[in-house]
Design a protein around this motif. Structure first.
Motif, PDB file in Angstrom:
ATOM      1  N   VAL A  36      -5.891  28.462  30.537  1.00  0.00           N
ATOM      2  CA  VAL A  36      -5.719  27.080  30.078  1.00  0.00           C
ATOM      3  C   VAL A  36      -6.401  26.122  31.049  1.00  0.00           C
ATOM      4  CG1 VAL A  36      -4.045  25.316  29.401  1.00  0.00           C
ATOM      5  CG2 VAL A  36      -3.492  27.737  29.104  1.00  0.00           C
ATOM      6  N   GLY A  77      -5.258  20.965  28.730  1.00  0.00           N
ATOM      7  CA  GLY A  77      -4.445  21.886  27.956  1.00  0.00           C
ATOM      8  C   GLY A  77      -5.247  22.740  26.993  1.00  0.00           C
ATOM      9  N   GLU A 107      -6.968  25.735  25.414  1.00  0.00           N
ATOM     10  CA  GLU A 107      -6.762  27.164  25.586  1.00  0.00           C
ATOM     11  C   GLU A 107      -8.113  27.859  25.467  1.00  0.00           C
ATOM     12  OE1 GLU A 107      -3.719  28.170  22.733  1.00  0.00           O
ATOM     13  OE2 GLU A 107      -2.459  26.507  23.409  1.00  0.00           O
ATOM     14  N   ALA A 119       6.285  23.368  27.253  1.00  0.00           N
ATOM     15  CA  ALA A 119       5.010  23.187  26.553  1.00  0.00           C
ATOM     16  C   ALA A 119       5.172  22.352  25.289  1.00  0.00           C
ATOM     17  CB  ALA A 119       4.408  24.541  26.205  1.00  0.00           C
ATOM     18  N   SER A 161       0.777  23.783  20.630  1.00  0.00           N
ATOM     19  CA  SER A 161       0.225  25.128  20.778  1.00  0.00           C
ATOM     20  C   SER A 161       1.058  26.144  20.020  1.00  0.00           C
ATOM     21  CB  SER A 161       0.176  25.521  22.257  1.00  0.00           C
ATOM     22  OG  SER A 161      -0.221  26.876  22.406  1.00  0.00           O
ATOM     23  N   VAL A 200       1.691  28.676  27.421  1.00  0.00           N
ATOM     24  CA  VAL A 200       1.250  27.367  27.918  1.00  0.00           C
ATOM     25  C   VAL A 200       2.259  26.813  28.916  1.00  0.00           C
ATOM     26  CG1 VAL A 200       0.792  24.968  27.277  1.00  0.00           C
ATOM     27  CG2 VAL A 200      -0.124  26.821  25.883  1.00  0.00           C
ATOM     28  N   ILE A 226       1.740  25.608  32.657  1.00  0.00           N
ATOM     29  CA  ILE A 226       2.142  24.287  33.158  1.00  0.00           C
ATOM     30  C   ILE A 226       2.835  24.426  34.514  1.00  0.00           C
ATOM     31  CG2 ILE A 226       3.810  22.421  32.772  1.00  0.00           C
ATOM     32  CD1 ILE A 226       2.996  22.537  29.790  1.00  0.00           C
ATOM     33  N   GLN A 278       3.054  18.576  31.954  1.00  0.00           N
ATOM     34  CA  GLN A 278       3.494  18.650  30.554  1.00  0.00           C
ATOM     35  C   GLN A 278       2.748  17.630  29.701  1.00  0.00           C
ATOM     36  OE1 GLN A 278       7.496  17.123  29.962  1.00  0.00           O
ATOM     37  NE2 GLN A 278       8.004  18.866  28.656  1.00  0.00           N
ATOM     38  N   MET A 303      -0.936  18.895  29.319  1.00  0.00           N
ATOM     39  CA  MET A 303      -1.228  20.216  28.771  1.00  0.00           C
ATOM     40  C   MET A 303      -0.391  20.598  27.549  1.00  0.00           C
ATOM     41  SD  MET A 303      -1.348  22.106  32.514  1.00  0.00           S
ATOM     42  CE  MET A 303      -1.702  23.737  31.870  1.00  0.00           C
ATOM     43  N   GLY A 304       0.691  19.879  27.269  1.00  0.00           N
ATOM     44  CA  GLY A 304       1.593  20.280  26.194  1.00  0.00           C
ATOM     45  C   GLY A 304       1.846  19.186  25.182  1.00  0.00           C
TER      46      GLY A 304
END
Length: 548
Positions: free
Chosen positions: A22, A27, A29, A282, A463, A469, A473, A489, A492-493
């Motif tokens: 990641v 974030g 993938e 995530a 995701s 994920v 994180i 978070q 990336m989420g």
């Protein structure tokens, strides 16, 4: 070419393990590698004479770790991009404790215990220790200890102490040979760092499964454990007295493993965590947001500013899920497993789910005249009773497989609402619900039913691999790329995979069906006596109105 700062999330599930590369800034993938466990059936070592037994081969964890990391390193090189991997996070099932020797190696690797299921990992869904869980619960109540205050008032057969006590009774040779026991969420990061016997213990598994809390000085006291079983008191000193949240570093990648996989030994390995907690992070968990990780079972997670006991809710733990907040965990023991069981026994093969979902989607709420209890693998929350079983009421000679299938979906949704109602009754309000996991992606019907039964919008996580994920994180924080879990978070989420809004007409019908489910829940769960004489007639009345 701009260098990407990346992290890897390792997600160790029930039948396989996944490594996800990641980009820590966005974030995104980049690559994914999956290793299917070789041991047992679909990764689970069972016993045809005891359906409550479920174990795993620890060698599968080691092989999965090496294989997926090597594939990830290879894919990063072959991408042609400038990729720098700075951290690796690990999430696993739990409670899945494993007996270890003095060097930190699983007893399953010892030739003396080859093939012995007690020397393997005691998988989360192993329920052989239901009697031992009852004993611990009874003793804690008798002595007036606070140990049950933050695990819903009842200790579970799925958890750490129950399983170890069970091992001491059914496999004393394994118990005696074990220097210590570790959750696999601690064992796998230890393998990754080459730590051996120097295990870093994570706050999530310790607090939610092993009754660890600073409120009473760590693990349950030696005196309490001695009253339960003297051998547990003797083991306590060989376990642990401190824990760390998953956003901390457990160490760096073992040089030998780094060389074998093609990675750099300077990569930070984060402290481990449980899969549902990583998935919740995530999916954007925050105060007021409940995240449902829906798979073979479900785990429901939210966070709150304060530590408040929640009766029937199986985990309320400081510094779990998001460090600095209180993590709250509940769940259901059978969801995907329930649908698979039905499909298998109704005799439908490939494409069976799609066929039944298409037919069930044509039915209106209440049209089947059925209500089910979703306890085919016991009840995890709020009754915490593995000896409860499933129920289907309202059948007739006209009942179809699709009607039963839809009733099972509705039952899991009703069970989900029971959990939310209980959290809100004693603790924080739930403003919105986010779902992730295979069913959240594959079953629009189930998600719409959930939205209608919960009478709340249901959002899907950004995701489809939220657990991996989430582990990434934590790795991004442990390696210093992001300062806090919340910052990682946000980068990336979060949500973004779609939304289901409740249909008002369907929600009204489900209010009536939920009331019936509640009566069945309380009566068969031993909560309250109820006159069941009118239930079948009420279902016929609802069915008639829905069919008209």
């Amino acid at each position: 070419m701009t260098e990407r700062r990346c992290v890897v999330g390792l997600d160790f599930g029930t039948s396989s393990a996944r490594a996800l590369l990641v980009d820590a800034a966005t974030g995104e993938e980049l690559t994914s590698s999956v290793y299917t466990y070789r041991g047992g059936s679909d990764g689970v070592v069972g016993d045809p004479h005891d359906p409550t037994l479920a174990r795993q081969e620890p060698s599968d964890y080691v092989d999965a770790l090496v294989s997926t990391l090597a594939e990830t390193a290879r894919a990063a090189v072959e991408s042609g991009e400038q990729i720098r991997i700075e951290g690796i996070g690990v999430d696993t099932t739990g409670s899945t404790p494993l007996p270890l020797d003095e060097s930190g190696q699983p007893l399953a690797f010892d030739p003396r215990f080859e093939g012995d299921p007690a020397a393997k990992a005691w998988l989360w869904k192993d329920h052989t220790a239901h009697a031992e869980a009852g004993e611990l619960t009874a003793l804690a109540r008798e002595l007036g200890t606070p140990y049950l205050d933050y695990c819903g008032g009842t200790y579970s057969s799925e958890w750490f102490w129950s399983k170890i006590l069970r091992c001491s009774r059914v496999a004393p040779d394994v118990f005696s040979a074990a220097h210590t026991w570790a959750e696999i969420s601690d064992y796998i990061p230890s393998v990754a760092t080459g730590g051996g016997r120097a295990l870093t213990r994570n706050a999530c598994a310790a607090g939610h499964k092993a009754l660890f809390s600073t409120l009473w000085g760590g693990l349950p006291s030696e005196e309490f454990l001695a009253a339960l079983a003297p051998e547990l008191a003797a083991l306590r000193g060989r376990l642990y007295s401190s824990v760390l949240p998953a956003s901390e570093a457990a160490g760096t990648l073992d040089p030998a493993l780094a060389k074998h996989t093609g990675l750099d030994s300077s990569i930070t390995i984060a402290v481990g965590t449980m899969d549902a907690h990583a998935g919740a992070v995530a999916a954007g968990v925050r105060p007021g947001r409940l995240v449902k990780i829906i798979g073979t079972s479900t785990c429901d997670c939210t966070v709150a500013p304060e530590l408040v006991p929640l009766p029937g809710v199986c985990g309320v733990v400081s510094d779990s899920i998001i460090p600095g907040l209180t993590g709250i965990e509940a769940g259901q023991s059978a969801v995907g497993d329930l649908f698979e069981w039905y499909l298998r026994h109704v005799g439908l093969g490939a494409g069976g789910h799609e066929r039944l979902q298409a037919e069930a989607a044509q039915l209106r709420p209440g049209e089947s005249g059925l209500v089910a209890l979703d306890w085919n693998n016991g009840n995890r929350t709020i009754l915490v009773d593995p000896l409860l079983s499933g129920l289907l009421i309202g059948q007739s000679l006209h009942t179809t497989p699709a009607e039963v299938y839809r009733a099972l979906i509705e039952a899991t949704a009703f069970g989900a609402r029971i959990i939310i109602d209980q959290i809100e009754r004693f603790g924080p309000a739930i403003d919105d619900v986010v779902v992730t996991g295979g069913i959240a992606t594959k079953s629009p019907l189930a998600m719409q039913v959930y939205a209608d039964v919960l009478n709340r919008p249901i959002h899907r996580a950004r995701s489809e691999q939220a657990c991996a994920v989430g582990a990434a994180i934590y790795a991004a924080v442990a390696s210093g790329i992001h300062a806090t879990t919340e910052q990682a978070q946000a980068a990336m989420g979060g949500v973004g995979g779609g939304e289901y809004r409740p249909d008002p007409a369907a929600a009204r019908v489900y209010e009536r069906l939920y009331a019936i489910y509640g009566r069945l829940h309380d009566a068969f769960g031993g909560v309250a006596q109820s006159d069941m004489g009118s239930v079948m007639k009420e279902l016929i009345e609802i069915r008639t109105a829905a069919s008209g």
